[in-house]
Design a protein around this motif. Sequence first.
Motif, short mmCIF file in Angstrom:
data_model
loop_
_atom_site.label_atom_id
_atom_site.label_comp_id
_atom_site.label_asym_id
_atom_site.label_seq_id
_atom_site.Cartn_x
_atom_site.Cartn_y
_atom_site.Cartn_z
N UNK A 195 50.24 39.56 42.53
CA UNK A 195 50.98 39.80 43.76
C UNK A 195 52.39 40.28 43.49
N UNK A 196 53.08 39.61 42.58
CA UNK A 196 54.46 40.00 42.29
C UNK A 196 54.51 41.33 41.54
N UNK A 197 53.50 41.60 40.73
CA UNK A 197 53.43 42.91 40.09
C UNK A 197 53.24 44.02 41.11
N UNK A 198 52.41 43.76 42.12
CA UNK A 198 52.20 44.76 43.17
C UNK A 198 53.48 44.95 43.99
N UNK A 199 54.18 43.86 44.28
CA UNK A 199 55.45 43.98 45.01
C UNK A 199 56.46 44.79 44.22
N UNK A 200 56.54 44.51 42.93
CA UNK A 200 57.49 45.24 42.08
C UNK A 200 57.14 46.73 42.03
N UNK A 201 55.85 47.04 41.87
CA UNK A 201 55.44 48.44 41.80
C UNK A 201 55.73 49.16 43.11
#
Length: 235
Positions: free
Chosen positions: A12-18
């Motif tokens: 989830x946080x990787x998707x937010x960062x991307x």
Amino acid sequence: MVVRSPEDSPGTFGAMRSLFLRDLRVAFRQKQDLLNPLLFFIMVVSLFPLGVSPEVSFLSRAGSGILWVAALLSVLLSLDHLFRHDYDDGTLEQLVLQPQSLFLLVLAKTLAHWVVTGLPLVLLSPVLGVMVHLEGNSLGMLCLTLLIGTPVLSLIGSIGAALTLGLRSAGVLLSLLIIPLYIPVLIFGTGTVAAAAEGAPVGAYIALMGAFLVLAVTLAPFATAAALRISLSNS
């Protein structure tokens, strides 16, 4: 953007960062959309003394209100582009289908919008504050209230941007929907600076603005996510 299976999807946080970094890259490629709110902010504050009164006493009293109204209108000017480009190229539909929480993805997009729109307004406000004769304590409080208040403007504005997605004359409807919700932030933002200028305690004002920010971060992305689903289902 390609929809992946849950096993292949990033966290989830990787998707937010991307998504956050992608929106920043897109914003810096479209320099016209990036510069328009800033130029509008500068023009409104610069022209106001010419159209009303250049007297120092008047400007020092009204300066915080001038800057706050100009910042509010500048954020409002940029909201139509928050989801518009993603809607036009189909990326928004892919975001809704992602396995990650749409709440957090909307929060990432709104944060990116604030970084390219609200944060530059905060950084410009000391220079324009000096131009309207705000003094040290008032100037510092203006910057603080804008730093707290402009994210609230972006978060509330994201709800209206999602509701008016795909509509004709969306800009006018967006203004009618959002400006009434901006009024409490405007009142307490200018009230904080006015209290600081008079030497009155401002702790209660700052606490209320902080509460506005917490409520906006907590509730606005839920409303925006629901509005996006409604707009996409009707398109």
